[in-house]
Design a protein around this motif. Sequence first.
Motif, PDB file in Angstrom:
ATOM      1  N   THR A   1     -13.617  32.915  -4.487  1.00  0.00           N
ATOM      2  CA  THR A   1     -13.085  34.238  -4.148  1.00  0.00           C
ATOM      3  C   THR A   1     -11.772  34.563  -4.843  1.00  0.00           C
ATOM      4  OG1 THR A   1     -11.913  33.371  -2.201  1.00  0.00           O
ATOM      5  CG2 THR A   1     -14.188  34.143  -1.878  1.00  0.00           C
ATOM      6  N   ASP A   2     -11.042  33.544  -5.326  1.00  0.00           N
ATOM      7  CA  ASP A   2      -9.755  33.807  -5.965  1.00  0.00           C
ATOM      8  C   ASP A   2      -9.388  32.623  -6.840  1.00  0.00           C
ATOM      9  OD1 ASP A   2      -7.466  35.162  -6.635  1.00  0.00           O
ATOM     10  OD2 ASP A   2      -6.372  34.647  -4.801  1.00  0.00           O
ATOM     11  N   LEU A   3      -8.561  32.891  -7.856  1.00  0.00           N
ATOM     12  CA  LEU A   3      -8.102  31.872  -8.791  1.00  0.00           C
ATOM     13  C   LEU A   3      -6.589  31.957  -8.910  1.00  0.00           C
ATOM     14  CD1 LEU A   3     -10.697  32.658 -11.604  1.00  0.00           C
ATOM     15  CD2 LEU A   3     -10.804  30.694 -10.061  1.00  0.00           C
ATOM     16  N   VAL A   4      -5.934  30.804  -8.901  1.00  0.00           N
ATOM     17  CA  VAL A   4      -4.474  30.763  -9.032  1.00  0.00           C
ATOM     18  C   VAL A   4      -4.119  29.728 -10.096  1.00  0.00           C
ATOM     19  CG1 VAL A   4      -2.265  30.444  -7.864  1.00  0.00           C
ATOM     20  CG2 VAL A   4      -4.239  31.341  -6.586  1.00  0.00           C
ATOM     21  N   PRO A   5      -3.819  30.172 -11.329  1.00  0.00           N
ATOM     22  CA  PRO A   5      -3.456  29.219 -12.373  1.00  0.00           C
ATOM     23  C   PRO A   5      -2.006  28.764 -12.249  1.00  0.00           C
ATOM     24  CG  PRO A   5      -3.375  31.434 -13.244  1.00  0.00           C
ATOM     25  CD  PRO A   5      -3.853  31.560 -11.816  1.00  0.00           C
ATOM     26  N   ALA A   6      -1.731  27.579 -12.789  1.00  0.00           N
ATOM     27  CA  ALA A   6      -0.369  27.059 -12.866  1.00  0.00           C
ATOM     28  C   ALA A   6      -0.244  26.315 -14.194  1.00  0.00           C
ATOM     29  CB  ALA A   6      -0.068  26.151 -11.681  1.00  0.00           C
ATOM     30  N   ALA A   7       0.814  25.519 -14.349  1.00  0.00           N
ATOM     31  CA  ALA A   7       1.087  24.904 -15.648  1.00  0.00           C
ATOM     32  C   ALA A   7      -0.022  23.964 -16.101  1.00  0.00           C
ATOM     33  CB  ALA A   7       2.419  24.158 -15.598  1.00  0.00           C
ATOM     34  N   ARG A   8      -0.585  23.188 -15.190  1.00  0.00           N
ATOM     35  CA  ARG A   8      -1.660  22.253 -15.554  1.00  0.00           C
ATOM     36  C   ARG A   8      -2.739  22.183 -14.491  1.00  0.00           C
ATOM     37  NH1 ARG A   8       2.768  20.565 -18.096  1.00  0.00           N
ATOM     38  NH2 ARG A   8       2.560  19.817 -20.239  1.00  0.00           N
ATOM     39  N   THR A   9      -2.835  23.226 -13.687  1.00  0.00           N
ATOM     40  CA  THR A   9      -3.860  23.263 -12.646  1.00  0.00           C
ATOM     41  C   THR A   9      -4.408  24.678 -12.499  1.00  0.00           C
ATOM     42  OG1 THR A   9      -2.259  23.760 -10.884  1.00  0.00           O
ATOM     43  CG2 THR A   9      -2.728  21.419 -11.313  1.00  0.00           C
ATOM     44  N   VAL A  10      -5.587  24.753 -11.892  1.00  0.00           N
ATOM     45  CA  VAL A  10      -6.139  26.031 -11.444  1.00  0.00           C
ATOM     46  C   VAL A  10      -6.656  25.810 -10.029  1.00  0.00           C
ATOM     47  CG1 VAL A  10      -7.830  27.858 -11.824  1.00  0.00           C
ATOM     48  CG2 VAL A  10      -6.818  26.675 -13.782  1.00  0.00           C
ATOM     49  N   LEU A  11      -6.154  26.601  -9.093  1.00  0.00           N
ATOM     50  CA  LEU A  11      -6.599  26.521  -7.710  1.00  0.00           C
ATOM     51  C   LEU A  11      -7.727  27.507  -7.494  1.00  0.00           C
ATOM     52  CD1 LEU A  11      -6.308  25.611  -4.738  1.00  0.00           C
ATOM     53  CD2 LEU A  11      -4.591  27.420  -4.467  1.00  0.00           C
TER      54      LEU A  11
END
Length: 204
Positions: A37-47
């Motif tokens: 339902t949603d994606l949250v990228p970061a420096a070396r991860t994707v939630l």
Amino acid sequence: MRFLPCGDQGLLVEVGSLEEALGLYRSLEREPPPGVTDLVPAARTVLLRLAPGADPARVEQDVRGRDPVSAGREPGPPVRVPVHYDGEDLDEVAELTGLSAAEVVRLHTGCEWTVAFGGFAPGFAYLTGGPRALRVPRRTESRTRVPAGAVGLAGEFSGVYPRSSPGGWRLIGRTELAMWREDRDPPALLRPGARVRFEEVGRS
């Protein structure tokens, strides 16, 4: 890739680099797995946030089949950000990099940046893809107040402060564009994966 459960309805995907995280985000945004339902990228991860009843094992199988390196670029024209290059730290950045202030501006405006991920405050985007010559450390002491619209550099990133707040980035200019507006859909002007071009409109 490494997969970690995150709460009852989340799956955290760890990858090896910022480029892989951004590529994976682009791939998943373009074709999200069923149940995400949603994606949250970061420096070396994707939630990945999952819908109730979604099968994490099936989602993981889908993600493992992705090739982040070949995810491609964001389609469409880049977001253009007009900047007055009169920041408090412009001369200091020039000194740290061995460039003139004019060369700092030329390099900052002469490339296409990409929004890697958001954070710190609503509407704050970490922009990557700039020249190595502009990589400078954060200030040793943060300012207690950085005005909204301030454009800064820190490490490999550039960014625009969406609102007045404390901050330790080195300020090279300012823009009048609103990075975050609640009456806009979506509220954030710069979203992960978007391409950005800075344009000089004035410099003292």
